[in-house]
Write a protein that holds these residues in place. Structure first.
Motif, PDB file in Angstrom:
ATOM      1  N   ARG A  60     -27.330  -5.332  34.117  1.00  9.63           N
ATOM      2  CA  ARG A  60     -26.422  -6.468  34.651  1.00  9.63           C
ATOM      3  C   ARG A  60     -26.747  -6.551  36.112  1.00  9.63           C
ATOM      4  O   ARG A  60     -27.016  -5.481  37.079  1.00  9.63           O
ATOM      5  N   ARG A  68     -19.921 -13.881  28.837  1.00 10.04           N
ATOM      6  CA  ARG A  68     -20.752 -12.648  28.963  1.00 10.04           C
ATOM      7  C   ARG A  68     -20.972 -12.280  30.430  1.00 10.04           C
ATOM      8  O   ARG A  68     -21.581 -11.211  30.704  1.00 10.04           O
ATOM      9  N   ARG A 123     -19.899 -11.596  40.372  1.00  8.92           N
ATOM     10  CA  ARG A 123     -20.221 -11.891  39.127  1.00  8.92           C
ATOM     11  C   ARG A 123     -21.465 -11.148  38.732  1.00  8.92           C
ATOM     12  O   ARG A 123     -22.276 -11.436  39.485  1.00  8.92           O
ATOM     13  N   GLY A 154     -19.727 -10.631  33.899  1.00 10.81           N
ATOM     14  CA  GLY A 154     -18.854  -9.457  34.401  1.00 10.81           C
ATOM     15  C   GLY A 154     -18.632  -9.394  35.840  1.00 10.81           C
ATOM     16  O   GLY A 154     -19.032 -10.193  36.589  1.00 10.81           O
ATOM     17  N   TRP A 155     -18.287  -8.309  36.207  1.00  4.25           N
ATOM     18  CA  TRP A 155     -17.876  -8.001  37.718  1.00  4.25           C
ATOM     19  C   TRP A 155     -18.589  -6.635  38.358  1.00  4.25           C
ATOM     20  O   TRP A 155     -18.742  -5.772  37.550  1.00  4.25           O
ATOM     21  N   LYS A 156     -19.029  -6.829  39.486  1.00  2.80           N
ATOM     22  CA  LYS A 156     -19.509  -5.613  40.127  1.00  2.80           C
ATOM     23  C   LYS A 156     -18.871  -5.729  41.524  1.00  2.80           C
ATOM     24  O   LYS A 156     -18.840  -6.421  42.350  1.00  2.80           O
TER      25      LYS A 156
END
Length: 949
Positions: free
Chosen positions: A284, A361, A271, A363-365
């Motif tokens: 991010r 807010r 995340r 996200g994904w990596k």
């Protein structure tokens, strides 16, 4: 007046250690175990359920002792046993020097009853072995005994809290018509798949016979159905691949990894949140709990972050890292949701993470890709193409239903997820949808009756539901086993910072066919004896119990609200099966308000939740007591845990509240049996390691029950509890289980009365009754000391005060004189060392190496026990230990009683866990040691021992 009924085995004695051992072993069995049909969070061990049902239904031999003696073989054995027992009884009375006036003389009937009871125990001991689950010879022996005790019939069984279905399943295995109900539709669906469907297709050949290597050539029971489930699962898998296989491409391997292309097993994601440092402009950054990919010694691997300006990428490292600790903590900065920014080193606080999550807010990596190499797992650095592909398509349906907001069990909701759909990435949702949507297409062409298509659809849908447990953002990568671990590794839905997205078309964990293979092994092994069985959805309060044997595992007081967790599976099962089971899947989510647990969150306050539970459980129990079969006791399981007993030995509110509901409903508790699902070799925090489940045997209280005073209750306990406790000791109940086992006869005295009145005219509560029972148990163990020889009584008292450390001679002299002996006498017996004004009990390793009880002219019970424990610690259950037990045969009952006393002193007074464990372990093996000792005989003349083989 209620008629008198024969006592059942469960009301008198059961082979508890054999049941516990089998229950504990069962936890390690996966393939073919019903727990792998579909996840359910609270299953009772099948071995325990099977044994309890048998013991509920079979008569205890004490009710027909006279008839037993009509059998010449039993009479001959009883007469031989009586000679030995009378000698031991006389020797013990002599040793005790008149301190045991109420020690009952053994009778021929006692011996006959014990012989027959041991025969029934042997049936149970065979019955609980996992390998005998499908052994028809063993099962039929059990059914024969049940018929003999139940007028030639196999009576129907009902479980109103059927849950994972263990009790109805084992009832069906024993040939009993099995019925159950549950409010939770997921539990009902599991029950139907276990109980209802398999018998319908008993011995039926499959449409598509499998390979001979599967060993199902004769297709007994539901093996044919299982074969077809697997066949059509493969058809479904192929159809799904044709539709969405482009979303699961292969990955190119480097020369180091063998080159070529490989199937991806998992994508490992982290995340992300925006960096809290404005200097990097909202870049991010990942939240990673560990960089480890594989911690195996042969080829360790980890993720290494690469910082390039405001971006973070990853590469794979192999071998031993320079800083293993840094690899272990990832970007964590303390406990919980505290992290550090990879770009700036700033703290990313828990509050910041929570705020970002609640605002949507996160996200994904992509951190790494796990591929299937020629020699095992291969780890590949992520690529932009792989990351982009994962979000390239959107599902046409999402489970947009609200997640429960329970803070204790649904902690994932503290970080943003509000809907069930938030627990699945797009590609995971697409995959689950695809498999479900294709089930009707795959089954439509089949030239079979609708009920067979219905059955196949049910199991295929359960396979997809199982897949959901491996295809969610709440899964995680196990860097030890190198596989994807399920969502529900615990009874909660936690937040996962890094997750593993599995490939449903691979051969690794997280694939569809693997889930179905687990499932079909269950279907093939399910019992199909008879075809009567039904599991329905019902509130337990409204169940009708007419003429049923009741055996049930109710919800524990304030345990996990499984309805909240079940929504995770329900939405997928409903999507797949609503057309087949319209009534079962009629609600949008799992019903929650009626779930019978004391959930303080759901009922907006502790008092309201407690009242809801007590009133509801009392109503259910009242219906059971009034309507259930009167000639057979009801068995009720209670999930008893370590924390149920406080420092003073008093039971918690949960246990007392549950018992209050049982007794208020009109039940009399006759026995309580602690069934452990783990074998415990030590004592934690100097407390008794308690049972996972306590099984209560209950009968309806007599209509003419009296109201008695507190004094009358105490007198009745003093009169009845000692003999009940002696019976438990004769049955070799482990000392660690005695406190809970003693509740049965104690609360039995309490619950057979309409009420017990306190001195202030108030009605005694269950909690107060339990306190009095505990006190009486302590008194019983203390009074038992009076039955030992004077030297042993001195040793017990001295050990209680000093353990194995020295004390003053003066104190020892006073203590010895009070018991009619001298310190010199105790020293002569070989129990203590006395020198320089100090007296000390000898530890076991200081006792004489060459010791023979036959030549000891000052033999004490203390010595016999300590030498026996020493031998058992060294060799366990062995011929040498059995020989020693045989040699002290005249004092064997007193030795066992002393072991119970010293366990209680060690565990509860001296807080010596190691010493307590030694006595508990000896009693745990007592039955087998006694059996081996009985096969040993003296060889006349030379006093040598030999085995009678």
């Amino acid at each position: 007046m209620m008629p008198a009924y024969k006592k059942k085995l469960i009301e008198v004695a059961i082979p508890l250690e054999a049941i516990n051992a089998a229950s504990a072993r069962e936890k390690s069995i996966r393939h073919g175990h019903p727990s792998t049909l579909h996840l359910w969070w609270a299953r009772r061990p099948l071995a325990a359920c099977r044994a309890v049902l048998f013991a509920q239904l079979v008569d205890d031999p004490s009710g027909h002792a006279d008839k037993l003696l009509d059998d010449p073989k039993i009479r001959e054995q009883a007469e031989a046993d009586l000679v030995v027992r009378l000698k031991a009884w006389r020797d013990r009375k002599a040793d005790a020097q008149g301190n045991v006036p109420d020690l009952p003389q053994p009778t021929l009937e006692d011996c006959a009853v014990d012989i027959e009871r041991q025969r029934l125990f042997q049936i149970i001991e065979e019955l609980v072995v996992w390998e005998n689950s499908t052994n028809e010879d063993v099962l039929e022996r059990a059914r024969t005994e049940i018929r003999r005790s139940c007028g030639g019939e196999l009576p129907p069984v009902y479980d109103p809290f059927s849950g994972g279905g263990s009790i109805p399943l084992e009832a069906q295995r024993l040939g009993l018509p099995a019925f159950g109900s549950d409010l939770n539709p997921v539990a009902v669906m599991i029950g139907k798949a276990m109980i209802e469907i398999p018998p319908k297709f008993k011995d039926q050949k499959p449409l598509h016979p499998g390979e001979k290597s599967r060993g199902w050539n004769e297709y007994k029971n539901a093996e044919g159905l299982a074969e077809d489930i697997l066949y059509y699962a493969n058809v479904l898998n192929a159809a799904a691949w044709k539709k969405i296989g482009h979303l699961y491409p292969k990955v190119k391997l480097s020369k180091r990894d063998g080159g070529g292309e490989a199937t991806i097993l998992a994508w490992l994601w982290a995340r992300t949140v925006a960096s809290p440092n404005p200097a990097v402009g909202g870049a991010r950054v990942p939240l990673i709990s560990s960089y480890w990919l594989c911690k195996k010694d042969k080829r360790p691997a980890w993720v290494s972050p690469v910082i390039d300006g405001r971006s973070v990428t990853f590469q794979i490292g192999y071998g031993k890292p320079r800083d293993p600790e840094a690899v272990s903590i990832g970007t964590k900065a303390g406990r919980g949701s505290n992290f550090r920014c990879l770009l700036t080193g700033d703290a990313i606080t828990a509050d910041y993470v929570k705020t970002e999550g609640m605002a949507g807010r996160m996200g994904w990596k992509l951190m790494a890709i796990v591929a299937e190499g020629s020699k095992g797992r291969v780890y590949v650095a992520p690529s932009n193409d792989q990351e982009t592909l994962a979000f390239s398509e959107s599902p046409d349906w999402r489970p947009e239903f609200p997640l429960s907001q329970h803070p204790q069990y649904m902690s994932v909701t503290n970080y943003g997820p509000t809907n069930i759909s938030d627990l699945f990435m797009d590609r995971q949702t697409i995959a689950l949808n695809t498999f479900i949507n294709l089930i009707p297409d795959v089954l439509a062409p089949l030239p079979v009756p609708d009920d067979y298509k219905h059955a196949l659809a049910t199991y295929l849908a359960m396979g997809v539901s199982r897949l959901a447990n491996r295809q969610s953002t709440s899964t995680f990568w196990d860097n030890g086993a190198e596989n994807i671990q399920q969502v529900f590794a615990m009874q909660a839905l936690p937040m996962r910072w890094d997750t593993a997205e599995g490939n449903p078309f691979s051969t690794s964990s997280g694939n569809f066919i693997g889930q179905v293979e687990y499932l079909v092994k269950n279907v093939a092994a399910f019992p199909t004896f008879g075809n009567t069985g039904q599991i329905v959805q019902s509130n337990a309060r409204s169940v009708k119990f007419d003429d049923f044997v009741i055996s049930t595992d109710p919800p524990y007081y304030d345990n996990v609200p499984y309805a909240d967790l079940s929504d995770f599976f329900y939405v997928w099962l409903r999507k797949a099966l609503k057309g087949y089971y319209p009534e079962l899947f009629g609600t949008v989510l799992v019903p929650k308000e009626e779930e019978l647990v004391a959930d303080h969150q759901r009922h907006r306050g502790k008092d309201a939740a407690d009242s809801f539970f007590l009133e509801g459980m009392t109503e259910v129990m009242r219906n059971m007591a009034r309507q259930g079969r009167p000639d057979i006791p009801t068995a009720i399981y209670y999930a008893f845990r370590q924390g149920e007993v406080d420092e003073g030995g008093l039971s918690s509110k949960g246990w007392a509240t549950f018992l209050q509901a049982v007794i208020a409903a009109g039940y009399q508790v006759g026995a309580t049996w602690p069934v452990r699902t783990e074998l415990v070799g030590n004592l934690k925090k100097n407390k008794n390691v308690l049972a996972t489940s306590v099984v209560l045997s209950c009968r309806r209280r007599a209509d003419h029950a009296e109201v008695i005073s507190r004094q009358e209750f105490s007198r009745a306990l003093k009169r009845e509890l000692p003999e009940a406790m002696k019976e438990m000791q004769r049955a070799n109940i482990a000392p660690v289980d005695m406190p809970q086992a003693s509740i049965g006869p104690g609360i039995g005295v309490f619950s057979r009365n309409a009420a017990v009145i306190e001195s202030d005219d108030s009605v005694m509560t269950v909690k107060s009754a339990l306190q009095i029972i505990n006190q009486q148990l302590d008194e019983f163990l203390s009074e038992q000391e009076g039955e030992f020889d004077p030297d042993t009584r001195f040793a017990v008292s001295w050990y209680t005060q000093n353990g194995f450390v020295p004390g003053s001679f003066g104190d020892a002299d006073n203590l010895a004189r009070a018991r009619g002996v001298s310190v010199d006498s105790v020293k002569h017996s070989g129990i203590v060392e006395s020198a320089a004004g100090k007296v000390r009990i000898l530890a076991r390793d200081e006792l004489t190496a060459e010791w023979e009880p036959d030549s000891d002219d000052h033999l004490t019970v203390w010595e016999c026990l300590q030498y026996l424990v020493r031998q058992h610690e060294k060799d366990g259950i062995s011929h040498t230990t059995a020989v020693l037990l045989k040699k002290i045969e005249a004092k064997v009952e007193a030795v066992k009683d002393l072991a119970y006393c010293l366990y209680d002193i060690s565990a509860n007074k001296r807080k010596d866990a190691k010493e307590a464990t030694a006595y508990n372990a000896l009693i745990a093996d007592w039955t087998e040691l006694t059996r081996q000792a009985a096969a040993i005989h003296d060889t006349s003349g030379d006093r040598q021992t030999r085995l009678d083989i």
